[in-house]
Design a protein around this motif. Sequence first.
Motif: not given
Lengths: 341, 341, 341, 341
Positions: A173-175, A72-73, A119-120, A86-94
Amino acid sequence: MINVGIVGCGYWGPNLIRAFTEVSDARVIAICDISADHLAAMHRRYPALRTTTNFDDLLAAPDLDAIVIATPVATHFDFAMAALRSHRHVLVEKPMASSSDDAARLVDEAARQRLTLMVDHPFIYSSAVRKIGELIRAGDLGDLYYYDSVRINLGRFQSDVNVLWDLAAHDLSILDYLIGTPPARISATGARHLEDTAHNIAYLTLFYDSGLLAHAHVNWLAPLKVRRTLIGGSRRMIVYDELEPSEKVKIYDSGAAPSANDDVSREMRIGYRTGDMWAPRLEVKDALETAAAHFIACIAAGTPPLSGGESGLRVVRQLEAATQSLYADGRPVPIVAEQRK
Amino acid sequence: MINVGIVGCGYWGPNLIRAFTEVSDARVIAICDISADHLAAMHRRYPALRTTTNFDDLLAAPDLDAIVIATPVATHFDFAMAALRSHRHVLVEKPMASSSDDAARLVDEAARQRLTLMVDHPFIYSSAVRKIGELIRAGDLGDLYYYDSVRINLGRFQSDVNVLWDLAAHDLSILDYLIGTPPARISATGARHLEDTAHNIAYLTLFYDSGLLAHAHVNWLAPLKVRRTLIGGSRRMIVYDELEPSEKVKIYDSGAAPSANDDVSREMRIGYRTGDMWAPRLEVKDALETAAAHFIACIAAGTPPLSGGESGLRVVRQLEAATQSLYADGRPVPIVAEQRK
Amino acid sequence: MINVGIVGCGYWGPNLIRAFTEVSDARVIAICDISADHLAAMHRRYPALRTTTNFDDLLAAPDLDAIVIATPVATHFDFAMAALRSHRHVLVEKPMASSSDDAARLVDEAARQRLTLMVDHPFIYSSAVRKIGELIRAGDLGDLYYYDSVRINLGRFQSDVNVLWDLAAHDLSILDYLIGTPPARISATGARHLEDTAHNIAYLTLFYDSGLLAHAHVNWLAPLKVRRTLIGGSRRMIVYDELEPSEKVKIYDSGAAPSANDDVSREMRIGYRTGDMWAPRLEVKDALETAAAHFIACIAAGTPPLSGGESGLRVVRQLEAATQSLYADGRPVPIVAEQRK
Amino acid sequence: MINVGIVGCGYWGPNLIRAFTEVSDARVIAICDISADHLAAMHRRYPALRTTTNFDDLLAAPDLDAIVIATPVATHFDFAMAALRSHRHVLVEKPMASSSDDAARLVDEAARQRLTLMVDHPFIYSSAVRKIGELIRAGDLGDLYYYDSVRINLGRFQSDVNVLWDLAAHDLSILDYLIGTPPARISATGARHLEDTAHNIAYLTLFYDSGLLAHAHVNWLAPLKVRRTLIGGSRRMIVYDELEPSEKVKIYDSGAAPSANDDVSREMRIGYRTGDMWAPRLEVKDALETAAAHFIACIAAGTPPLSGGESGLRVVRQLEAATQSLYADGRPVPIVAEQRK
């Protein structure tokens, strides 16, 4: 090979697991969720996955390069900040975070650590939106007049955000991808129809300095699912229907242009051009797999993602302004230019 | 037999001529237009019609009982007032007048003269909107949550009014019929994309004291024609698609209702009900013919029309407020309650 | 100015009256029908029309140049022959006659009298079918593989003909226009579901010597109206949907072509090409008005109509063969080449 | 727990693997394919699977209870017979075999060994077809008049069977489920447009003794994908559109019924009833998962499957007759009643 851990296996997480499974340079090795049922369902499908209900196990895993956050956001900031630290690359949901302050702190932390923060924003990785971007950049549409999106369905009510943060985040995000610059101001209206829930229907207008007018209609309580965007330009217009199986993007030569003859009445002076319609072939590629592969490629090459933290921050800023206007029945709210170093 | 004269034979007038031709107690005997070409085209089709380019000829005709006005909005007041003063019943195309002051003066004059004054709000005479009205009044939808209308196409730009006065007037008249009370305030946004023209795209939000949120998207510059309205209620939802040939009104049993169990999380507490869909048979009747017959019947019986002058005035008041908000980028404008004697 | 009389004002006749009213060199001056109600309804709309229930009045009228026949099929021959013998040009609704013998006698009589004899095959005068004809003749589709038409609705049951003569007649006339040569043989299947009526559902396959396969599905008892034709060629394919408001003709670049590489398995050897789709702008013109104007122009110039008697005769021959196959559960029936002088 | 092996991981096999993965009482433990690439792709997704390119490894595996066959039709018999002889339960993709003789031998072998033999006729396990079956059995449609199916797309050309065996097999299995008795005779027409391939377009008519007429249009070379079936009855009609996301089954009250009054003309005697339309809620369940679970449940309980070998045999008999008619341009071919002990 990049080893990936994923936190959140409820609604969107399983899609991300599947997407990363198809990326050749990545391997999902561990997943985390507070629900043992969610973990069991995933383990049934992917027996090799390590599972845990404790996020600290992901942070402590010596073999994890990247963490994907599909929770959840309200929890995005804490999980993402811990992962970065902790020095990890991150992909986070929008959307990236619950506030622009939080989003900015994540951007700063990732920069400090020289980590990939993405950001996803899934639609900007779809063939349809890519094609639309090409057409706009090539000038095929002429001056952009309007962007009008309808994004409605009988949806999951979310407890911690209103419908703008869930659905309009896609349009923002599209705009951001298509236009490049943020709007000057935002007006939003909407309503909350069920007790103890956030706004479940909203209408969002974005005013751009270029004259472009963008609008999104988002609704969690609609009897049918619609994902249709109209984009009008001085030369051509686009109908982009995400749910259309084969012709997602249609381009219309028809438009209106002032005619040269000043003698006739104004009504006559609008010359209606109505021409051909054209639906270009789109590459059949899963947008989420493309996004997952892009994340992995950016980590490997050290290059900035198309939907990096700055983009996620711009979207959150606009969501904040929109929510402010929403509570003021449409009073326009300016978007403050970013002034960060 | 009521003898009818019609002024304005350009875009909508021919439809009104055709409609009155099918009403058994009425006879169109004279038409007026500034264009001799328009008159010639009509005369070719209806050789018995008297034609004139001078409106005074209609006023002077001893055998005319009623005058139908299908001219540009800016001229509605003058034609209608002259017709009422010459003691003719009046049917005027929507919107009723360019200002609420003018509209109010027409209402007063018709009342003084005890004449029938009706506004051509065509959709409220359609089988589809009638059926929706029945369902709402019977409580089949439960509490009304939202009304969402999209009314777009590649349209005629009008020189004297913006797109709200042309297209959103339909939604305001439908809402006036369905809801009964005006909204508390209005927010509108939009843009003008061609030089020397009025706003060609607009978004209109109406806030009702009951909690109902109504919205209309109107656009003269769209690549495709859409006439679709969603109406959401606590018990059922409606999709009304005017362009659908056979199933214009679909009723969905699906909805969301808070569940009784307070222990579960809020997301869980929303119980999604998804049930059957039902498309009732609608009477096949031309709405404009129904409106024309209603006008004639009201004259004959001396009864007030469904879309009488008061209704036309309420719509014009809302169009004024909407235009005010439009120029203020969505700032909400209150609708002042009517206080006329 | 060509003076026209019309016999038959029931279902299709009013459309023909309206169409001829819009043709500048023609004037409908008299109509005939056995129903006084039909005549009264037409007279109300067109007060200048002479009306009669006696066809002899049309034949006797000194000012009539042409007679249009819109009566049940069984009566076409008698009316048309009488009109030709009284030296009137004739336009007859499709299908031309109940038998190929009758049709041939009409062709001969018109030739003998040097009169214009035209069959109302309305679709070949539509912008859509014209555009398809252009594309085929230009070779844009490559070799023609198939023509597949669905023409169904909840329709008027006709007492004197089966559904092939009513609905498949359209496809046979379109194919006669597009292909030029008749099929080599025909197979038809179908059923009659209501007592005392003709076949109400039928499937028709036409085998052409070129390898083209044509098929029509016609049905008077369908829950929805469909008018959709697929045309497949070696280079392109067409979807022609008569009910689509704006994009009636869509052209697909996609197709299948044998690839050059013989080594791979046969399944692999079919290279799927999937390309763009394109919907050309079509002229907005009423097909029936175009047909009416064409009839008048052919009379004036003495030139043969596009859908002259010979074309009508070919269609009737094929309907006879199809009906023969229909009663033999699909046994193929050859189409005998025309051998007339 | 039933242990399952699957042979064939090309087009349909992966779907079967996924489906069995979701069945709680089954476990896919081994897969076989001639392509190492196919096996590698599956192993990536399901790392616990044993893989082999040699079918004998499946037969030799001591822990396999059932074998699922998803290979080209020509190989079905050999794989299925070997599996039955090694005493494994068998699920074979449709159509069951290349000839009715082969199909009959499989039925006999399974009976002799008291093993479960099931054909994957997937649609009869879908919520939509189940609901249609309920409506028909409840008499809601009245007498069945017609079944009309369109099953077309730009498809995979198969090397070993024509389009009837690929696509019309679905309709034959649905009809076998809905109607219960086979048709009396079959007429089929079609064409082969590419060299060295089988018929790629075909039209199939089935004549039932009850008066029901069934028809299927199948095409591998169509520009768009259609999966739509109309079912007409004396009381109601159904439109079943497999590609419709939410309203797959629509039921129309409209129909035609002879009226009681014999005095009026025949055209008048057909009274058109046009009533409401109704789209029932369908359970959201994956048909293939339902089929997989049914196979496992039948094995466990020793009960005959809904689509057992006899059903597969009936479908193959009809495909043989249809192919015979196809080569005779539609000449009807009788379906010989089954006389097996």
